[in-house]
Motif scaffolding. Structure first.
Motif, PDB file in Angstrom:
ATOM      1  N   VAL A 129      44.339 -43.162  -1.189  1.00  0.00           N
ATOM      2  CA  VAL A 129      43.768 -41.887  -1.639  1.00  0.00           C
ATOM      3  C   VAL A 129      44.872 -40.952  -2.108  1.00  0.00           C
ATOM      4  O   VAL A 129      45.656 -40.441  -1.320  1.00  0.00           O
ATOM      5  N   LYS A 130      44.933 -40.749  -3.442  1.00  0.00           N
ATOM      6  CA  LYS A 130      45.920 -39.804  -3.977  1.00  0.00           C
ATOM      7  C   LYS A 130      45.407 -38.395  -3.739  1.00  0.00           C
ATOM      8  O   LYS A 130      44.342 -38.029  -4.222  1.00  0.00           O
ATOM      9  N   ALA A 131      46.154 -37.604  -2.993  1.00  0.00           N
ATOM     10  CA  ALA A 131      45.670 -36.267  -2.646  1.00  0.00           C
ATOM     11  C   ALA A 131      46.265 -35.199  -3.553  1.00  0.00           C
ATOM     12  O   ALA A 131      45.586 -34.253  -3.929  1.00  0.00           O
ATOM     13  N   ILE A 132      47.544 -35.316  -3.913  1.00  0.00           N
ATOM     14  CA  ILE A 132      48.111 -34.410  -4.922  1.00  0.00           C
ATOM     15  C   ILE A 132      48.810 -35.230  -6.001  1.00  0.00           C
ATOM     16  O   ILE A 132      49.488 -36.207  -5.731  1.00  0.00           O
ATOM     17  N   ARG A 133      48.586 -34.815  -7.240  1.00  0.00           N
ATOM     18  CA  ARG A 133      48.916 -35.652  -8.398  1.00  0.00           C
ATOM     19  C   ARG A 133      49.859 -34.954  -9.365  1.00  0.00           C
ATOM     20  O   ARG A 133      49.502 -34.668 -10.491  1.00  0.00           O
ATOM     21  N   GLY A 134      51.051 -34.629  -8.895  1.00  0.00           N
ATOM     22  CA  GLY A 134      52.009 -34.006  -9.800  1.00  0.00           C
ATOM     23  C   GLY A 134      51.950 -32.492  -9.725  1.00  0.00           C
ATOM     24  O   GLY A 134      51.691 -31.820 -10.718  1.00  0.00           O
ATOM     25  N   VAL A 135      52.190 -31.948  -8.542  1.00  0.00           N
ATOM     26  CA  VAL A 135      52.122 -30.499  -8.347  1.00  0.00           C
ATOM     27  C   VAL A 135      53.506 -29.878  -8.537  1.00  0.00           C
ATOM     28  O   VAL A 135      54.482 -30.310  -7.923  1.00  0.00           O
ATOM     29  N   SER A 136      53.575 -28.874  -9.398  1.00  0.00           N
ATOM     30  CA  SER A 136      54.804 -28.097  -9.584  1.00  0.00           C
ATOM     31  C   SER A 136      54.483 -26.647  -9.287  1.00  0.00           C
ATOM     32  O   SER A 136      53.485 -26.123  -9.779  1.00  0.00           O
TER      33      SER A 136
END
Ligand code: ATP
Length: 243
Positions: free
Chosen positions: A19-26
């Motif tokens: 389960v990907k929960a965050i996908r490239g957070v800046s």
């Protein structure tokens, strides 16, 4: 913002198994500011905070606190750098007294700090006088709002430069939510503590924070000053419930 951010996340990804929960957070947090991350249930808000505080390892991306990389660090090391997490649901120790819970917050400080810690406990009681009255009672007997106050106070005992707050409004009445946010602002103004606050309650967070990020299904979809976000039609419709 020209000041160097105190915290910088760049393209951070994190998952629970498949389960990907965050996908490239800046995101950037300016020193001395209050920044909020808004998002609905399951958007990934808690995951961002867990990744910053070292509870969860990111799969990709970089996290910088002042000049230190956070990835791969142990949570206690991160607390010693002055970056302290107040978890969702408070996670106080219900069988310990209020005072004993506060002492747990000072666990990274040396034993020689004992007198200073006692004084710091008095100082946090100034924010939340009810905790002083109830200092010898088991923390499990506190109301939800008082437990939230205790969780914030416990974090202050670690002498943070920056605090991560996970949904301080959760389960609280509008009146108590306002009281808690007013104290959060005082902690920011009086102690210079930088704050990253994740919230489902956009109404309150946009009223008290300086800058905001909007998180949807693990991605930041919008960011701006809170004053500007409050005027955006999408925010009004989907997060503030006004037409
Ligand atoms: P909430 O307000 O419900 O806590 P949130 O925005 O904080 O929401 P997260 O808790 O970060 O969201 O969850 C992001 C995603 O990761 C969701 O899809 C969630 O179901 C999933 N997730 C969270 N914790 C776990 C876990 N321990 N194991 C598996 N999946 C998880």
């Amino acid at each position: 913002e020209t000041a160097q951010p105190i915290l910088q996340l760049h393209n951070v990804e994190a998952a629970y198994g498949a389960v990907k929960a965050i996908r490239g957070v800046s995101l950037d947090v300016a020193p001395g500011s209050i920044v909020t991350v808004l998002g609905s249930n399951g958007a990934g808000k808690t995951t961002i905070l867990k990744t910053i505080s070292g509870i969860l390892d990111p799969q990709k991306g970089s996290l910088l606190f002042r000049s230190d990389k956070l990835e791969g660090r142990d949570p206690a090391w991160i607390v010693r750098q002055g970056l302290v997490h107040v978890p969702e649901g408070r996670e106080i120790f219900p069988l310990l007294t209020v005072r004993e819970n506060l002492l747990m917050g000072a666990y990274t400080r040396p034993a020689s700090d004992k007198d200073a810690v006692a004084k710091d406990i008095e100082d946090v009681f100034a924010y939340f006088p009810i905790l002083k009255e109830r200092q010898n009672q088991p923390a499990g007997q506190l109301s939800g709002g008082q437990q939230q106050m205790l969780a914030i106070s416990r974090a202050l005992l670690a002498k943070p430069t920056m605090m991560l707050l996970d949904e301080p409004s959760l389960g609280l009445s509008p009146k108590l939510t306002k009281e808690i946010f007013e104290i959060i602002v005082r902690i920011n103004r009086e102690r210079g503590v930088t704050l990253l606050v994740v919230e489902q309650n956009a109404h309150i967070a946009l009223q008290y924070a300086d800058y905001g990020y909007v998180l949807e299904i693990g991605r930041i979809v919008m960011h701006d000053t809170c004053a500007a976000l409050r005027e955006k039609d999408d925010i009004k419709e989907f997060y503030l419930g006004v037409k």
